[in-house]
Design a protein around this motif. Structure first.
Motif, PDB file in Angstrom:
ATOM      1  N   LEU A 407      11.156   0.614  -1.858  1.00 46.08           N
ATOM      2  CA  LEU A 407      10.807   0.384  -0.392  1.00 46.08           C
ATOM      3  C   LEU A 407      11.635  -0.551   0.285  1.00 46.08           C
ATOM      4  O   LEU A 407      12.022  -1.437  -0.247  1.00 46.08           O
ATOM      5  N   ARG A 408      12.043  -0.182   1.587  1.00 45.82           N
ATOM      6  CA  ARG A 408      12.816  -1.224   2.149  1.00 45.82           C
ATOM      7  C   ARG A 408      12.172  -1.890   3.429  1.00 45.82           C
ATOM      8  O   ARG A 408      11.905  -0.971   4.098  1.00 45.82           O
ATOM      9  N   ALA A 409      11.975  -3.074   3.418  1.00 41.50           N
ATOM     10  CA  ALA A 409      10.816  -3.618   4.067  1.00 41.50           C
ATOM     11  C   ALA A 409      11.584  -4.575   5.143  1.00 41.50           C
ATOM     12  O   ALA A 409      12.464  -5.160   5.131  1.00 41.50           O
ATOM     13  N   MET A 410      10.682  -4.584   6.321  1.00 47.89           N
ATOM     14  CA  MET A 410      10.924  -5.410   7.440  1.00 47.89           C
ATOM     15  C   MET A 410       9.650  -5.907   8.123  1.00 47.89           C
ATOM     16  O   MET A 410       8.816  -5.297   8.009  1.00 47.89           O
ATOM     17  N   GLY A 411      10.031  -6.552   9.409  1.00 50.39           N
ATOM     18  CA  GLY A 411       8.730  -6.959   9.995  1.00 50.39           C
ATOM     19  C   GLY A 411       8.283  -8.355   9.698  1.00 50.39           C
ATOM     20  O   GLY A 411       8.599  -8.774   8.386  1.00 50.39           O
ATOM     21  N   GLY A 412       7.530  -8.933  10.499  1.00 54.93           N
ATOM     22  CA  GLY A 412       7.219 -10.395  10.138  1.00 54.93           C
ATOM     23  C   GLY A 412       6.062 -10.567   9.023  1.00 54.93           C
ATOM     24  O   GLY A 412       6.260 -11.729   8.519  1.00 54.93           O
ATOM     25  N   GLY A 413       5.608  -9.492   8.251  1.00 54.87           N
ATOM     26  CA  GLY A 413       4.803  -9.870   7.276  1.00 54.87           C
ATOM     27  C   GLY A 413       5.665 -10.048   5.957  1.00 54.87           C
ATOM     28  O   GLY A 413       5.104 -10.533   4.916  1.00 54.87           O
ATOM     29  N   THR A 414       7.048  -9.697   6.084  1.00 53.44           N
ATOM     30  CA  THR A 414       7.979  -9.876   4.873  1.00 53.44           C
ATOM     31  C   THR A 414       8.155 -11.437   4.719  1.00 53.44           C
ATOM     32  O   THR A 414       8.722 -11.693   3.631  1.00 53.44           O
ATOM     33  N   ILE A 422       2.166  -8.915  -3.250  1.00 53.23           N
ATOM     34  CA  ILE A 422       0.792  -7.821  -3.276  1.00 53.23           C
ATOM     35  C   ILE A 422       1.246  -6.393  -2.928  1.00 53.23           C
ATOM     36  O   ILE A 422       0.604  -5.604  -3.565  1.00 53.23           O
ATOM     37  N   MET A 423       1.983  -5.907  -2.018  1.00 55.20           N
ATOM     38  CA  MET A 423       2.654  -4.985  -1.701  1.00 55.20           C
ATOM     39  C   MET A 423       3.277  -4.234  -2.565  1.00 55.20           C
ATOM     40  O   MET A 423       2.869  -3.123  -2.933  1.00 55.20           O
ATOM     41  N   ALA A 424       4.122  -5.040  -3.324  1.00 56.49           N
ATOM     42  CA  ALA A 424       4.835  -4.496  -4.641  1.00 56.49           C
ATOM     43  C   ALA A 424       3.911  -4.234  -5.643  1.00 56.49           C
ATOM     44  O   ALA A 424       4.042  -3.037  -6.221  1.00 56.49           O
ATOM     45  N   ASP A 425       2.850  -4.944  -5.898  1.00 60.26           N
ATOM     46  CA  ASP A 425       2.231  -4.747  -7.024  1.00 60.26           C
ATOM     47  C   ASP A 425       1.351  -3.630  -6.792  1.00 60.26           C
ATOM     48  O   ASP A 425       0.901  -2.716  -7.682  1.00 60.26           O
ATOM     49  N   THR A 426       0.703  -3.593  -5.623  1.00 60.23           N
ATOM     50  CA  THR A 426      -0.223  -2.331  -5.446  1.00 60.23           C
ATOM     51  C   THR A 426       0.522  -1.163  -5.379  1.00 60.23           C
ATOM     52  O   THR A 426      -0.175  -0.120  -5.619  1.00 60.23           O
ATOM     53  N   ALA A 427       1.913  -0.968  -4.453  1.00 54.32           N
ATOM     54  CA  ALA A 427       2.542   0.322  -4.726  1.00 54.32           C
ATOM     55  C   ALA A 427       3.095   0.567  -5.899  1.00 54.32           C
ATOM     56  O   ALA A 427       3.455   1.760  -6.056  1.00 54.32           O
ATOM     57  N   GLY A 428       3.402  -0.434  -6.544  1.00 51.68           N
ATOM     58  CA  GLY A 428       4.192  -0.273  -8.021  1.00 51.68           C
ATOM     59  C   GLY A 428       5.429   0.137  -7.816  1.00 51.68           C
ATOM     60  O   GLY A 428       6.330   0.993  -8.749  1.00 51.68           O
ATOM     61  N   LEU A 429       6.342  -0.619  -6.702  1.00 51.08           N
ATOM     62  CA  LEU A 429       7.637  -0.257  -6.331  1.00 51.08           C
ATOM     63  C   LEU A 429       8.188  -1.523  -5.964  1.00 51.08           C
ATOM     64  O   LEU A 429       7.632  -2.435  -5.492  1.00 51.08           O
ATOM     65  N   PRO A 430       9.516  -1.482  -6.287  1.00 49.71           N
ATOM     66  CA  PRO A 430      10.205  -2.662  -5.745  1.00 49.71           C
ATOM     67  C   PRO A 430      10.275  -2.532  -4.504  1.00 49.71           C
ATOM     68  O   PRO A 430      10.654  -1.730  -3.598  1.00 49.71           O
ATOM     69  N   ILE A 431      10.337  -3.887  -3.718  1.00 48.62           N
ATOM     70  CA  ILE A 431      10.723  -3.820  -2.059  1.00 48.62           C
ATOM     71  C   ILE A 431      11.654  -4.767  -1.936  1.00 48.62           C
ATOM     72  O   ILE A 431      11.798  -6.025  -2.303  1.00 48.62           O
ATOM     73  N   THR A 432      12.612  -4.345  -1.300  1.00 51.34           N
ATOM     74  CA  THR A 432      13.799  -4.958  -1.062  1.00 51.34           C
ATOM     75  C   THR A 432      13.691  -5.053   0.817  1.00 51.34           C
ATOM     76  O   THR A 432      13.492  -4.345   1.439  1.00 51.34           O
TER      77      THR A 432
END
Length: 524
Positions: A407-414, A422-432
């Motif tokens: 997952l390649r993440a953007m936006g204020g939540g990052t 939490i998003m990485a753990d719930t998705a089970g995917l690395p977030i860059t």
């Protein structure tokens, strides 16, 4: 940004992103370095419950002023390098105009929920297949129908009814035109033929001649008006390039250009999507025209993203912060165990999009005990958004047949380390995380660079790769992912069990409506 981070050769482009809360403009070089940024806020009007509007004049004024500001900061030599303007914008939002660009009412936004009756009368499987858009709150077709039924004089007087990007393009060039990758989000599009569908226009109560001309993404709409070029100190012919909606633009800015790499936008809403070379429609996703010519995007949408976290901080957080990020709250929530000791949230504050597309769904918090705190509820909100996203990513994978690996993440939540984890753990995917803050504007800049062949071709994907920059990667905790799967299984039971309750609440809201006055006029 330091001088060392700027390319001394090649063209520069200006890109704007006109979103729900503001318009931003950036100046970008061929390596994707952002030289200058400017921002202007746009006031959000809420004339009644579930109604969200803008004064459309602000779409143009904020675009004009931010472009002028970033160009004024450049030297004369650097302004001479500016070779194109790109556009991205909030999707699904629209307004009616006279031929000279005068708005006839406030623009109705993507998150506006007034058209529940129209969604239920006209939102069929056939409309979904034709347009790529499941029946739900966001597509403009149903809100256009609402205006046609409640304010017919407005639609009758309108010479043009266009999306945000179409209006900005008109003001920049004098041509009523918009990108195929912007217009399709209105829900009036035969998405495979890439043209307006007569049967969908009829549902909306609009005419084909009221629609903007269509231009493929990464193609010039027209040249910038001479008076604007002179006022901004630009020389030569400056093409205004057909862009794309802000969600697809974020994916392009993140170089998420293959089905195994998804973009994840932690913005006002949370959405994620992947590229596809072929068209398909599916109940769990919405299909959009990609910024890569000839391709599509499969996207999932959750309306309550950082909006919901902000709502909590404003309504129930530290009043002195006025809803701003609260490090103390994040710290307290980080000490709460995953699963929040039995507190579970259904995050449908703004209805539900993927995968249920129910305009009358509402939020719920289940499992309260006297030992639960504000920090428990805040963490539960963040976890719930992660649970919903994992289920929605499953829908994307079922449609593409390709496993998402990143997952390649953007936006204020990052900016929240807690939420990223939490998003990485719930998705089970690395977030860059993407380095550039204005990632949607960067996506529009990519299309502008491709339009002028800045990287040796007109290949949008090649320009995206050349201009993308990435920061840190948040790795998932495998053990926590398994624990979250158990919690998510309970959370997924809430919507089916509350669905009838939501219908009853909607019936009550119709029986006892708000008495706040409504107005079709343009508000400042």
């Amino acid at each position: 940004m330091s001088v060392e981070a700027r390319s001394s050769e090649g063209p520069l482009v200006v890109a704007i992103d006109s979103s729900t809360t503001s318009t931003k403009a950036i100046v970008v070089d061929v390596e994707g370095n952002v030289w200058e940024t400017a921002k202007r806020e746009i006031q959000l009007h809420t004339p009644a419950m579930d109604e969200y509007e803008h004064n459309p004049i602000r779409w143009w004024e904020t675009s004009r002023d931010t472009i002028a500001e970033v160009l004024a900061r450049l030297s004369a030599a650097d302004r001479a390098r500016v070779s194109a303007i790109g556009i991205t914008q909030q999707r699904e939002s629209f307004a009616p105009f006279t031929a000279d660009g005068t708005p006839l009412r406030n623009g109705i936004l993507w998150l506006d929920g007034r058209a529940t009756d129209q969604i239920r009368r006209f939102g069929t499987e056939h409309v979904h297949e034709l347009s790529g858009k499941p029946a739900g709150v966001t597509p403009a077709i149903y809100k256009m129908t609402w205006v046609s039924e409640h304010e017919p004089e407005v639609m009758d007087k309108a010479d043009k009814i266009v999306d945000v990007g179409g209006y900005i393009s008109f003001q920049l060039t004098g041509r009523w035109a918009t990108s195929e990758a912007s217009a399709d989000s209105l829900g009036l599009f035969d998405i495979e033929a890439r043209t307006w569908a007569d049967e969908l226009l009829e549902i909306a109560g609009v005419r084909r001649d009221q629609m903007a001309d269509l231009v493929p993404p990464a193609q010039p709409v027209a040249d910038l008006r001479a008076d604007l070029a002179e006022a901004w100190g630009l020389s030569g012919s400056i093409p205004v390039v057909a862009g794309l909606g802000d969600g697809q633009a974020a994916g392009i800015g993140a170089a998420a250009i293959s089905p195994e790499i998804a973009y994840l936008n932690l913005g006002t809403a949370v959405n994620a999507g992947v590229e596809s070379p072929t068209y398909a429609y599916d109940s769990g996703v919405r299909t959009l025209v990609s910024g890569i010519p000839g391709e599509y995007v499969f996207e999932v949408l959750q309306s309550s993203g950082s909006y919901l976290a902000g709502w909590f901080r404003e309504a129930l957080g530290d009043p002195k912060l006025l809803g701003a990020p609260d490090p103390a709250l994040d710290s307290a929530a980080s000490q709460i165990p995953p699963g929040c000791e039995g507190l579970i949230t259904l995050p449908y504050w703004n209805a539900v999009q993927s995968p249920y597309w129910n305009p009358v769904a509402r939020g719920a918090v289940v499992g309260w005990r006297g030992t639960h705190s504000r920090a428990h509820m805040y963490r539960s909100i963040l976890e719930s958004i992660g649970f919903e996203m994992r289920a929605n990513l499953d829908s994307i994978e079922r449609r593409t047949g390709v496993r998402i690996t990143t997952l390649r993440a953007m936006g204020g939540g990052t900016r929240s380390a807690l939420w990223r984890q939490i998003m990485a753990d719930t998705a089970g995917l690395p977030i860059t995380t993407c380095v550039q803050d204005e990632i949607s504007a960067l996506g529009a800049a990519v299309l502008a660079m491709a339009a002028i062949g800045a990287h040796g071709s007109h290949d949008v994907a090649a320009s995206a790769i050349a201009m993308a920059h990435f920061g840190q990667t948040t790795e998932p905790d495998a053990a926590l992912h398994e624990q979250y799967r158990d919690v998510a299984a309970v959370q997924r039971r809430l919507y089916p069990q509350l669905q009838d309750v939501f219908e009853d609440l909607h019936t009550l809201s119709q029986r006892y409506p708000s008495t706040k006055p409504q107005s079709p006029t343009v508000e400042s």
